[in-house]
Design an enzyme around this catalytic site. Structure first.
Site, PDB file in Angstrom:
ATOM      1  N   ARG A  97      60.124  64.245 -54.232  1.00  7.20           N
ATOM      2  CA  ARG A  97      60.805  65.022 -53.179  1.00  7.20           C
ATOM      3  C   ARG A  97      61.667  66.050 -53.898  1.00  7.20           C
ATOM      4  O   ARG A  97      62.723  65.719 -54.451  1.00  7.20           O
ATOM      5  CB  ARG A  97      61.644  64.093 -52.302  1.00  7.20           C
ATOM      6  CG  ARG A  97      62.333  64.774 -51.125  1.00  7.20           C
ATOM      7  CD  ARG A  97      63.079  63.742 -50.289  1.00  7.20           C
ATOM      8  NE  ARG A  97      63.905  64.343 -49.265  1.00  7.20           N
ATOM      9  CZ  ARG A  97      63.516  64.652 -48.033  1.00  7.20           C
ATOM     10  NH1 ARG A  97      62.269  64.408 -47.688  1.00  7.20           N
ATOM     11  NH2 ARG A  97      64.351  65.189 -47.173  1.00  7.20           N
ATOM     12  N   HIS A 121      55.546  69.732 -46.312  1.00  6.91           N
ATOM     13  CA  HIS A 121      55.921  68.335 -46.076  1.00  6.91           C
ATOM     14  C   HIS A 121      54.711  67.607 -45.487  1.00  6.91           C
ATOM     15  O   HIS A 121      54.708  67.226 -44.321  1.00  6.91           O
ATOM     16  CB  HIS A 121      57.115  68.269 -45.136  1.00  6.91           C
ATOM     17  CG  HIS A 121      57.848  66.967 -45.167  1.00  6.91           C
ATOM     18  ND1 HIS A 121      57.394  65.860 -45.859  1.00  6.91           N
ATOM     19  CD2 HIS A 121      59.021  66.581 -44.581  1.00  6.91           C
ATOM     20  CE1 HIS A 121      58.244  64.868 -45.702  1.00  6.91           C
ATOM     21  NE2 HIS A 121      59.248  65.279 -44.944  1.00  6.91           N
ATOM     22  N   GLN A 162      55.030  64.133 -43.643  1.00  6.10           N
ATOM     23  CA  GLN A 162      55.537  64.245 -42.278  1.00  6.10           C
ATOM     24  C   GLN A 162      54.416  64.624 -41.317  1.00  6.10           C
ATOM     25  O   GLN A 162      54.339  64.106 -40.194  1.00  6.10           O
ATOM     26  CB  GLN A 162      56.659  65.282 -42.212  1.00  6.10           C
ATOM     27  CG  GLN A 162      57.275  65.429 -40.829  1.00  6.10           C
ATOM     28  CD  GLN A 162      57.963  64.164 -40.361  1.00  6.10           C
ATOM     29  OE1 GLN A 162      58.796  63.613 -41.076  1.00  6.10           O
ATOM     30  NE2 GLN A 162      57.602  63.687 -39.170  1.00  6.10           N
ATOM     31  N   ASP A 193      62.653  71.513 -35.468  1.00  9.96           N
ATOM     32  CA  ASP A 193      63.265  70.973 -36.682  1.00  9.96           C
ATOM     33  C   ASP A 193      64.565  71.733 -36.915  1.00  9.96           C
ATOM     34  O   ASP A 193      64.845  72.737 -36.242  1.00  9.96           O
ATOM     35  CB  ASP A 193      62.303  71.130 -37.871  1.00  9.96           C
ATOM     36  CG  ASP A 193      62.776  70.390 -39.116  1.00  9.96           C
ATOM     37  OD1 ASP A 193      63.663  69.521 -39.008  1.00  9.96           O
ATOM     38  OD2 ASP A 193      62.270  70.696 -40.213  1.00  9.96           O
ATOM     39  N   CYS A 242      61.390  65.847 -36.607  1.00 10.32           N
ATOM     40  CA  CYS A 242      61.120  65.035 -37.794  1.00 10.32           C
ATOM     41  C   CYS A 242      62.369  64.333 -38.332  1.00 10.32           C
ATOM     42  O   CYS A 242      62.241  63.439 -39.170  1.00 10.32           O
ATOM     43  CB  CYS A 242      60.470  65.880 -38.883  1.00 10.32           C
ATOM     44  SG  CYS A 242      61.524  67.196 -39.521  1.00 10.32           S
ATOM     45  N   ARG A 261      55.973  57.379 -40.232  1.00  9.14           N
ATOM     46  CA  ARG A 261      55.998  57.705 -41.653  1.00  9.14           C
ATOM     47  C   ARG A 261      55.561  56.485 -42.465  1.00  9.14           C
ATOM     48  O   ARG A 261      54.796  56.593 -43.425  1.00  9.14           O
ATOM     49  CB  ARG A 261      57.412  58.140 -42.081  1.00  9.14           C
ATOM     50  CG  ARG A 261      57.860  59.505 -41.587  1.00  9.14           C
ATOM     51  CD  ARG A 261      57.163  60.640 -42.318  1.00  9.14           C
ATOM     52  NE  ARG A 261      57.351  60.591 -43.749  1.00  9.14           N
ATOM     53  CZ  ARG A 261      58.407  61.094 -44.406  1.00  9.14           C
ATOM     54  NH1 ARG A 261      59.371  61.693 -43.724  1.00  9.14           N
ATOM     55  NH2 ARG A 261      58.478  61.031 -45.720  1.00  9.14           N
TER      56      ARG A 261
END
Length: 297
Positions: A102, A129, A132, A218, A256, A284
């Protein structure tokens, strides 16, 4: 049958058939109908950016699969402390069965993948991402099916860019509504076109929501963008997902997380029965377990 790719750096590293396979496996694992295991497998998890969902879902997921996930924060390894990233990648590739990273710069996860002799998974970069997106597509399958239109409202950020491509791969229609100065990169729509999709792009959130089955938003100010806060808040005026925007819509709402309540979404919407954010967060875990099995078994 093994995946064509050995790394998962963005959603279209999978083929559409492979994406469907991962999602089907995730559904089966969630239902307790697939008991695949990865005994004694170790996953190195590199974090430049802190995270709740990414860390806990990967660590719990690999534990469920009989393996071990190892947290490596900025103070735990030489990343950013003088050792070239390619050297870190070479060492981790010899110690572990996989690496999840990450990071800020997408180029860094590409370097990890080039030099690590094991699968590398993008847990988030500033450009993408994909993990996600797996959870998002699984959530849409569960709640809306496949004949669905999704409206992306807000910033054309990493989450949105991966989602647009993933939705194209899954045959989902998408409308993207962003301020002009925060639009998605044109290359994202070119990639979507490779899968036969033609996302609608506009700057009017109300028009985007009008025929949507799902509304997705988001944060406007992502981690590391705090100095842009005032400028972004002004640019995104009118893009908040609130009860007024959704007044004539039956759409469910995705986010998310983490959410900046009162900015891109209101507390009332996020706490309403419309909200699918908690299912996204749970998914997830299931989607990444399926991905880990497909990459590492």
């Amino acid at each position: 049958m093994a995946l064509e790719t050995t790394d998962f750096l963005d959603i279209d590293d999978l083929t559409p058939a492979e994406l469907d396979r991962v999602l089907e496996r995730a559904s089966a694992m969630k239902a307790g109908e697939d008991d695949a295991q990865l005994p004694n497998q170790t996953l190195a998890m590199i974090f430049e950016k802190p995270s709740t969902r990414t860390r806990v879902s990967f660590e719990t997921g690999l534990t469920d699969l009989g393996g071990h996930a190892m947290f490596l924060g900025p103070d735990d390894i030489q990343l950013g402390h003088g050792e070239p990233l390619r050297d870190t990648a070479r060492v981790l590739g010899r110690y572990t069965d996989g690496v999840m990273a990450r990071l800020f710069d997408h180029e860094d996860v590409e370097i990890l993948a080039e030099y690590a002799d094991c699968p590398v998974i993008n847990g988030l970069t500033d450009e993408a991402h994909p993990c996600q997106t797996l959870a998002d597509l699984l959530t849409i399958r569960e709640h809306a099916g496949e004949d669905v239109r999704v409206a992306w409202i807000g910033d054309g950020n990493n989450v949105g860019q991966s989602f647009v491509v993933g939705a194209a791969m899954a045959g989902i229609d998408v409308t993207v509504a962003t301020p002009a100065e925060y639009a998605m990169d044109e290359a994202v729509f070119d990639r979507a076109a490779d899968f036969g999709a033609d996302p609608t792009v506009m700057t009017d959130p109300a028009a985007a929501v009008a025929d949507a089955d799902v509304v997705y938003t988001d944060v406007w100010i992502s981690m590391g963008q705090e100095d842009e806060r005032d400028r972004k808040l002004a640019a995104f005026d009118g893009f908040q997902v609130n009860e007024e925007l959704l007044a004539d819509s039956d759409a469910t709402v995705m986010h998310c997380l983490p959410a900046h309540r009162g900015e891109e979404i209101t507390n009332a919407v996020l706490e309403s029965e419309r909200a699918l954010a908690w299912d996204q967060a749970e998914n997830r875990l299931h989607a990444q377990k399926a991905l880990l099995v497909e990459l590492l078994e």
